[in-house]
Design a protein around this motif. Structure first.
Motif, PDB file in Angstrom:
ATOM      1  N   THR A 123       0.844  -1.189   0.000  1.00 43.77           N
ATOM      2  CA  THR A 123       0.000   0.000   0.000  1.00 43.77           C
ATOM      3  C   THR A 123       0.878   1.237   0.000  1.00 43.77           C
ATOM      4  OG1 THR A 123      -0.106  -0.012   2.402  1.00 43.77           O
ATOM      5  CG2 THR A 123      -1.870  -1.157   1.233  1.00 43.77           C
ATOM      6  N   ALA A 124       0.402   2.274  -0.627  1.00 42.02           N
ATOM      7  CA  ALA A 124       1.148   3.525  -0.682  1.00 42.02           C
ATOM      8  C   ALA A 124       1.080   4.213   0.677  1.00 42.02           C
ATOM      9  CB  ALA A 124       0.554   4.441  -1.750  1.00 42.02           C
ATOM     10  N   PRO A 125       2.161   4.864   1.077  1.00 42.12           N
ATOM     11  CA  PRO A 125       2.105   5.574   2.358  1.00 42.12           C
ATOM     12  C   PRO A 125       1.095   6.711   2.284  1.00 42.12           C
ATOM     13  CG  PRO A 125       4.134   6.082   1.193  1.00 42.12           C
ATOM     14  CD  PRO A 125       3.427   5.014   0.409  1.00 42.12           C
ATOM     15  N   SER A 126       0.381   6.897   3.359  1.00 44.88           N
ATOM     16  CA  SER A 126      -0.631   7.946   3.360  1.00 44.88           C
ATOM     17  C   SER A 126      -0.026   9.254   3.840  1.00 44.88           C
ATOM     18  CB  SER A 126      -1.804   7.548   4.259  1.00 44.88           C
ATOM     19  OG  SER A 126      -1.350   7.387   5.581  1.00 44.88           O
ATOM     20  N   ALA A 127      -0.698  10.340   3.523  1.00 45.07           N
ATOM     21  CA  ALA A 127      -0.261  11.658   3.960  1.00 45.07           C
ATOM     22  C   ALA A 127      -0.489  11.779   5.465  1.00 45.07           C
ATOM     23  CB  ALA A 127      -1.048  12.737   3.225  1.00 45.07           C
ATOM     24  N   PRO A 128       0.271  12.633   6.121  1.00 46.41           N
ATOM     25  CA  PRO A 128       0.044  12.818   7.552  1.00 46.41           C
ATOM     26  C   PRO A 128      -1.393  13.241   7.831  1.00 46.41           C
ATOM     27  CG  PRO A 128       1.966  14.061   6.812  1.00 46.41           C
ATOM     28  CD  PRO A 128       1.321  13.472   5.603  1.00 46.41           C
ATOM     29  N   ALA A 129      -1.928  12.758   8.930  1.00 46.21           N
ATOM     30  CA  ALA A 129      -3.326  13.030   9.257  1.00 46.21           C
ATOM     31  C   ALA A 129      -3.546  14.495   9.623  1.00 46.21           C
ATOM     32  CB  ALA A 129      -3.769  12.130  10.395  1.00 46.21           C
ATOM     33  N   THR A 130      -2.546  15.140  10.164  1.00 43.14           N
ATOM     34  CA  THR A 130      -2.712  16.534  10.557  1.00 43.14           C
ATOM     35  C   THR A 130      -1.654  17.388   9.881  1.00 43.14           C
ATOM     36  OG1 THR A 130      -1.280  16.265  12.481  1.00 43.14           O
ATOM     37  CG2 THR A 130      -3.637  15.925  12.818  1.00 43.14           C
ATOM     38  N   SER A 131      -2.012  18.569   9.547  1.00 43.48           N
ATOM     39  CA  SER A 131      -1.071  19.546   9.012  1.00 43.48           C
ATOM     40  C   SER A 131      -1.580  20.933   9.388  1.00 43.48           C
ATOM     41  CB  SER A 131      -0.919  19.401   7.501  1.00 43.48           C
ATOM     42  OG  SER A 131      -2.149  19.608   6.860  1.00 43.48           O
ATOM     43  N   GLU A 132      -0.715  21.886   9.325  1.00 44.18           N
ATOM     44  CA  GLU A 132      -1.076  23.253   9.683  1.00 44.18           C
ATOM     45  C   GLU A 132      -2.036  23.838   8.661  1.00 44.18           C
ATOM     46  OE1 GLU A 132      -0.221  25.282  12.338  1.00 44.18           O
ATOM     47  OE2 GLU A 132       0.424  23.358  13.163  1.00 44.18           O
ATOM     48  N   PRO A 133      -3.065  24.538   9.096  1.00 44.34           N
ATOM     49  CA  PRO A 133      -3.959  25.210   8.152  1.00 44.34           C
ATOM     50  C   PRO A 133      -3.205  26.296   7.374  1.00 44.34           C
ATOM     51  CG  PRO A 133      -4.900  25.188  10.354  1.00 44.34           C
ATOM     52  CD  PRO A 133      -3.504  24.695  10.476  1.00 44.34           C
TER      53      PRO A 133
ATOM     54  N   ILE B 133     -14.278  20.680   1.957  1.00 40.01           N
ATOM     55  CA  ILE B 133     -15.538  21.379   2.225  1.00 40.01           C
ATOM     56  C   ILE B 133     -15.425  22.271   3.456  1.00 40.01           C
ATOM     57  CG2 ILE B 133     -16.936  19.611   1.108  1.00 40.01           C
ATOM     58  CD1 ILE B 133     -17.690  18.634   3.940  1.00 40.01           C
ATOM     59  N   TYR B 134     -14.329  22.160   4.194  1.00 39.30           N
ATOM     60  CA  TYR B 134     -14.147  22.951   5.406  1.00 39.30           C
ATOM     61  C   TYR B 134     -13.379  24.248   5.167  1.00 39.30           C
ATOM     62  CZ  TYR B 134     -15.796  18.639   7.362  1.00 39.30           C
ATOM     63  OH  TYR B 134     -16.552  17.529   7.628  1.00 39.30           O
ATOM     64  N   ASP B 135     -13.002  24.530   3.927  1.00 38.90           N
ATOM     65  CA  ASP B 135     -12.360  25.805   3.608  1.00 38.90           C
ATOM     66  C   ASP B 135     -13.342  26.919   3.960  1.00 38.90           C
ATOM     67  OD1 ASP B 135     -10.495  24.111   2.537  1.00 38.90           O
ATOM     68  OD2 ASP B 135     -10.997  24.554   0.456  1.00 38.90           O
ATOM     69  N   ARG B 136     -12.814  28.029   4.477  1.00 43.62           N
ATOM     70  CA  ARG B 136     -13.733  29.083   4.911  1.00 43.62           C
ATOM     71  C   ARG B 136     -13.089  30.457   4.796  1.00 43.62           C
ATOM     72  NH1 ARG B 136     -12.040  30.610   9.961  1.00 43.62           N
ATOM     73  NH2 ARG B 136     -10.681  29.114  10.983  1.00 43.62           N
ATOM     74  N   PHE B 137     -13.928  31.446   4.832  1.00 41.75           N
ATOM     75  CA  PHE B 137     -13.498  32.835   4.845  1.00 41.75           C
ATOM     76  C   PHE B 137     -13.582  33.337   6.275  1.00 41.75           C
ATOM     77  CE2 PHE B 137     -14.591  37.383   4.557  1.00 41.75           C
ATOM     78  CZ  PHE B 137     -13.449  37.834   3.934  1.00 41.75           C
ATOM     79  N   ASP B 138     -12.503  33.909   6.786  1.00 43.70           N
ATOM     80  CA  ASP B 138     -12.474  34.459   8.142  1.00 43.70           C
ATOM     81  C   ASP B 138     -12.774  35.955   8.044  1.00 43.70           C
ATOM     82  OD1 ASP B 138     -12.013  35.205  10.738  1.00 43.70           O
ATOM     83  OD2 ASP B 138      -9.936  34.509  10.795  1.00 43.70           O
ATOM     84  N   ARG B 139     -13.978  36.347   8.423  1.00 44.32           N
ATOM     85  CA  ARG B 139     -14.408  37.749   8.293  1.00 44.32           C
ATOM     86  C   ARG B 139     -13.574  38.701   9.143  1.00 44.32           C
ATOM     87  NH1 ARG B 139     -20.550  38.213   6.977  1.00 44.32           N
ATOM     88  NH2 ARG B 139     -20.944  36.114   6.247  1.00 44.32           N
ATOM     89  N   ALA B 140     -13.112  38.234  10.281  1.00 49.20           N
ATOM     90  CA  ALA B 140     -12.367  39.103  11.193  1.00 49.20           C
ATOM     91  C   ALA B 140     -11.035  39.551  10.601  1.00 49.20           C
ATOM     92  CB  ALA B 140     -12.133  38.391  12.518  1.00 49.20           C
ATOM     93  N   THR B 141     -10.374  38.662   9.865  1.00 50.99           N
ATOM     94  CA  THR B 141      -9.048  38.995   9.321  1.00 50.99           C
ATOM     95  C   THR B 141      -9.050  39.194   7.814  1.00 50.99           C
ATOM     96  OG1 THR B 141      -8.466  36.665   9.045  1.00 50.99           O
ATOM     97  CG2 THR B 141      -7.906  37.707  11.159  1.00 50.99           C
ATOM     98  N   GLY B 142     -10.110  38.779   7.132  1.00 57.84           N
ATOM     99  CA  GLY B 142     -10.147  38.873   5.671  1.00 57.84           C
ATOM    100  C   GLY B 142      -9.295  37.819   4.998  1.00 57.84           C
TER     101      GLY B 142
ATOM    102  N   TRP C  64      -8.622  33.780   3.770  1.00 57.48           N
ATOM    103  CA  TRP C  64      -9.234  32.501   3.464  1.00 57.48           C
ATOM    104  C   TRP C  64      -8.420  31.452   4.187  1.00 57.48           C
ATOM    105  CZ3 TRP C  64     -13.488  30.698   0.963  1.00 57.48           C
ATOM    106  CH2 TRP C  64     -14.293  31.648   0.355  1.00 57.48           C
ATOM    107  N   VAL C  65      -9.097  30.497   4.828  1.00 54.88           N
ATOM    108  CA  VAL C  65      -8.441  29.478   5.631  1.00 54.88           C
ATOM    109  C   VAL C  65      -8.689  28.118   4.990  1.00 54.88           C
ATOM    110  CG1 VAL C  65      -8.285  28.439   7.925  1.00 54.88           C
ATOM    111  CG2 VAL C  65      -8.845  30.869   7.698  1.00 54.88           C
ATOM    112  N   TYR C  66      -7.601  27.370   4.789  1.00 48.74           N
ATOM    113  CA  TYR C  66      -7.663  26.026   4.235  1.00 48.74           C
ATOM    114  C   TYR C  66      -7.157  25.068   5.322  1.00 48.74           C
ATOM    115  CZ  TYR C  66      -8.348  28.537  -0.055  1.00 48.74           C
ATOM    116  OH  TYR C  66      -8.849  29.372  -1.007  1.00 48.74           O
ATOM    117  N   PRO C  67      -8.077  24.470   6.105  1.00 48.48           N
ATOM    118  CA  PRO C  67      -7.671  23.638   7.247  1.00 48.48           C
ATOM    119  C   PRO C  67      -6.856  22.415   6.878  1.00 48.48           C
ATOM    120  CG  PRO C  67     -10.022  24.114   7.335  1.00 48.48           C
ATOM    121  CD  PRO C  67      -9.521  24.599   6.027  1.00 48.48           C
ATOM    122  N   GLY C  68      -6.967  21.933   5.656  1.00 45.81           N
ATOM    123  CA  GLY C  68      -6.226  20.733   5.235  1.00 45.81           C
ATOM    124  C   GLY C  68      -4.753  20.981   5.030  1.00 45.81           C
ATOM    125  N   GLY C  69      -4.346  22.235   4.982  1.00 46.06           N
ATOM    126  CA  GLY C  69      -2.929  22.548   4.783  1.00 46.06           C
ATOM    127  C   GLY C  69      -2.477  22.290   3.356  1.00 46.06           C
ATOM    128  N   CYS C  70      -1.184  22.235   3.198  1.00 50.03           N
ATOM    129  CA  CYS C  70      -0.591  21.975   1.875  1.00 50.03           C
ATOM    130  C   CYS C  70      -0.613  20.481   1.585  1.00 50.03           C
ATOM    131  CB  CYS C  70       0.840  22.485   1.834  1.00 50.03           C
ATOM    132  SG  CYS C  70       0.972  24.283   1.956  1.00 50.03           S
TER     133      CYS C  70
END
Length: 80
Positions: free
Chosen positions: A17-27, A62-71, A73-79
């Protein structure tokens, strides 16, 4: 019949099996050159996030979002 089935099962066990990507990464948080994006500028924000992440781009979900306070865009999945 039983021989064919056992050969099929044995072959399936040998597949690596191919190695999977790390489960967590920085947004990834992106702004428009230090200025805030507007909520409807999601396509431009995605291009900026892809550029920030390099050749593999950003991991969009689907969890990508716009942060109104800072303007930003946040991508929680990271790179990718």
């Amino acid at each position: 019949m039983a021989l064919a089935l056992s050969l099929t099962l044995a072959q399936g066990a040998c597949v690596a099996t191919a190695p999977s990507a790390p489960a967590t990464s920085e947004p990834v948080r992106v702004t428009n050159g230090g200025q805030p994006f507007l909520m409807w500028q999601g396509a431009a924000a995605r291009k900026a996030a892809d550029a920030q992440c390099g050749p593999r781009g950003v991991r969009s979900s689907i969890y990508d979002r716009f942060d109104r306070a800072t303007g930003a865009w946040v991508y929680p999945g990271g790179c990718a």
